[in-house]
Motif scaffolding. Structure first.
Motif, mmCIF file in Angstrom:
data_model
loop_
_atom_site.group_PDB
_atom_site.id
_atom_site.type_symbol
_atom_site.label_atom_id
_atom_site.label_comp_id
_atom_site.label_asym_id
_atom_site.label_seq_id
_atom_site.Cartn_x
_atom_site.Cartn_y
_atom_site.Cartn_z
ATOM 1 N N GLU A 113 0.856 -1.181 0.000
ATOM 2 C CA GLU A 113 0.000 0.000 0.000
ATOM 3 C C GLU A 113 0.894 1.233 0.000
ATOM 4 O O GLU A 113 1.976 1.230 0.572
ATOM 5 N N THR A 114 0.448 2.294 -0.675
ATOM 6 C CA THR A 114 1.259 3.503 -0.706
ATOM 7 C C THR A 114 0.388 4.740 -0.745
ATOM 8 O O THR A 114 -0.719 4.708 -1.272
ATOM 9 N N ALA B 112 3.503 8.186 -4.503
ATOM 10 C CA ALA B 112 3.758 7.421 -5.719
ATOM 11 C C ALA B 112 4.662 8.140 -6.688
ATOM 12 O O ALA B 112 4.634 7.877 -7.861
ATOM 13 N N GLU C 88 -5.876 0.669 -7.772
ATOM 14 C CA GLU C 88 -4.784 -0.290 -7.843
ATOM 15 C C GLU C 88 -4.121 -0.135 -9.199
ATOM 16 O O GLU C 88 -4.792 -0.015 -10.227
ATOM 17 N N GLU D 153 0.588 -1.979 -6.943
ATOM 18 C CA GLU D 153 0.536 -1.023 -5.839
ATOM 19 C C GLU D 153 -0.901 -0.553 -5.637
ATOM 20 O O GLU D 153 -1.740 -0.643 -6.547
ATOM 21 N N SER E 244 5.384 -4.643 -10.392
ATOM 22 C CA SER E 244 4.737 -4.767 -9.084
ATOM 23 C C SER E 244 3.347 -4.145 -9.123
ATOM 24 O O SER E 244 3.040 -3.332 -9.990
#
Length: 529
Positions: free
Chosen positions: A3-4, A7, A246, A254, A252
């Motif tokens: 989770e972020t 970005a 998302e 995120e 990846s």
């Protein structure tokens, strides 16, 4: 899954969520990110699936003929086989880069006709009539004609006519006047009818996409983060509230959270993202194996586009776009930003084919190239129905976000569209058969005959897309509308759409300027609603 809340290369305060996440850095997304971040207390994240707009071909107006279209900066969609075109698939371009289509397109600046927007308001998109949207158009412009009731100056987008106009383009305008058209000095003025020079988003011989005009000047703001090569795959939902998105980047996956999510991914990607999030027509979602979160039947329906049938001629005198790529012209452009490489779209004509039509219903746009490859060097005229009645769909091919959606515009499914374009082809043949054009072109190389049956067949053979998909998340207040007049998705809190997909009907002209206007209006509405 990580989770972020941060970005980009900037470092926000730990744990501080974004106020807005904007999905798509095209025309509307660039405008919206720049305008919302003018408020220093508003934290904005823009996610773009493509790369930054640093490719040098973007800067040069003629660069779209150097591999921008159908290249690595293009989503390069194809329609499903089109029944009225003999089962052909039609290429459909959409920019996959900061600036979106505005970084790879034809660069002309048409607003459309005032009746287009009054029609939006009358159909349930209240507050979007001509008098409502005109201030947003004016606010966006730095117009070479100066300030007036219809035009603005000092805005981010330069609106200019070409400095070095091809004799072929001037001959086309003269031929239109000889065939009874008015000489139109400003297609964004009081009237749309006639033949004349077109305005473009070019300054000093360089393309000015929305990312260059709006986003780049805002990049240093501490409250704006821009992340490229980040493909959003779904909207995050808690019940019927959007809480973030998302996305995939660099192998990846995120997540990022925000108080509101705005989809600005265009009329193909935006409905695809909604459906990948479980928002859309329940029957279709179930058929492809997607869990239904919110049954919203209008998502992906109402697809419209401007299909263009083509007439072509051999060029006997004068320079075409292929000739423009010469070393001497490149040198002239490099040194002075002048010459044929400093512009692309130069002339157009807007016609009324239907007796009693309240506004132009067909356009004819000359291209200094043979789009069909029948003759080299060549000259073409693209003839399109400005307000098509045919409607199509965007549907999921699968639940995998990597799979391109199924795009079905259903070109000419309404017979009235076919008859209009045939009438427009006749007018184009008449215009280009004028004596002034004889000095530059020969007899038509396509179509080979001009009776009604031959013209209809030529439409099926030659039709291409003007790359103007719209209407797949239509605004309105009826059961098939996807967003309301504030661009809020019906039934989902915290989620908006702001791009060409909200258009109830296509404006009469290219859609870059109207999409920038939608970005301007969206920012205005989000501050007040």
């Amino acid at each position: 899954m990580p989770e972020t809340t941060a970005a980009s290369g900037k470092t926000p305060e730990p744990g501080s969520p974004y106020d807005h996440v904007i999905v798509g850095g095209g025309a509307a997304g660039s405008v919206l990110a720049a305008r919302l971040s003018e408020d220093p207390g508003c934290r904005v994240l823009l996610l773009e699936a493509g790369p930054p707009d640093t490719d040098p071909r973007i800067q040069q107006p003629h660069g779209l003929f150097a591999g921008l279209l159908r290249g690595e900066l293009d989503w390069s969609y194809d329609t499903v086989p089109q029944e009225q075109l003999g089962g052909r698939r039609v290429p459909l371009s959409a920019g996959k880069v900061l600036g979106g289509g505005g970084s790879i397109n034809y660069q002309v600046w048409f607003r459309g006709h005032r009746l287009d927007y009054d029609g939006w308001a009358a159909g349930g998109m209240r507050g979007w009539g001509w008098d409502d949207v005109l201030p947003a158009f004016r606010r966006s412009e730095d117009h070479e004609l100066g300030v007036s009731d219809l035009h603005g100056t000092g805005g981010p987008v330069p609106v200019t006519t070409p400095k070095d106009v091809s004799p072929l383009s001037l001959a086309f305008i003269t031929a239109g006047v000889e065939n009874g058209l008015a000489l139109n000095r400003d297609f964004n003025g009081a009237e749309l009818d006639g033949a004349g020079l077109v305005y473009s988003n070019i300054r000093d011989g360089e393309r000015f996409s929305a990312s260059r005009a709006y986003l780049h000047p805002a990049m240093d703001r501490p409250n704006l983060d821009v992340l490229t090569e980040a493909q959003v795959v779904r909207v995050l939902l808690e019940g019927t509230r959007a809480t973030g998105v998302e996305y995939r980047r660099g192998g990846s996956t995120e997540r990022v959270h925000a108080d509101s999510v705005v989809l600005c991914a265009g009329a193909v990607r935006t409905p695809q993202l909604l459906m990948l999030s479980g928002i859309g027509p329940a029957d279709h979602l179930s058929d492809v194996g997607m869990d239904v979160v919110h049954d919203l039947p209008g998502v992906g329906s109402g697809l419209q586009d401007h299909p263009a049938a083509v007439v072509s001629w051999p060029v006997t005198r004068g320079e075409t776009w292929l000739d423009a790529l010469s070393e001497s012209n490149q040198t002239l452009y490099d040194r002075q930003r002048r010459g044929p490489l400093a512009s692309v779209g130069q002339a157009s004509a807007f016609l009324r084919v239907t007796p009693g039509a309240p506004a132009p219903d067909v356009s004819a746009m000359p291209m200094l190239i043979d789009l069909l490859g029948e003759s080299v060097p060549g000259f073409s005229c693209m003839v399109t129905v400005l307000a098509p009645r045919s409607r199509g769909t965007v549907r999921l091919a699968s639940t995998d976000p990597v799979d391109p959606p199924l795009v079905d515009p259903r070109y000419y499914e309404d017979p009235a569209d076919l008859e209009l374009v045939v009438g427009g082809l006749r007018r184009a043949l008449d215009i280009c058969g004028s004596p002034v054009m004889d000095a530059f072109i020969g007899s038509p190389s396509f179509p080979p005959a001009t009776d009604d049956a031959a013209l209809r067949e030529s439409v099926r053979t030659s039709t291409v897309s003007f790359n103007h998909p719209a209407g797949t998340c239509r605004a309105g207040d009826d059961q098939d509308a996807v967003v309301d007049e504030f661009l809020r998705v019906h039934g989902i809190r915290g989620l908006r759409v702001a791009d060409a997909s909200v258009m109830p009907s296509l404006p009469r002209g290219n859609i870059h300027a109207p999409t920038i206007m939608i970005g301007e209006r969206a920012a205005e509405l989000m501050r007040t609603a």
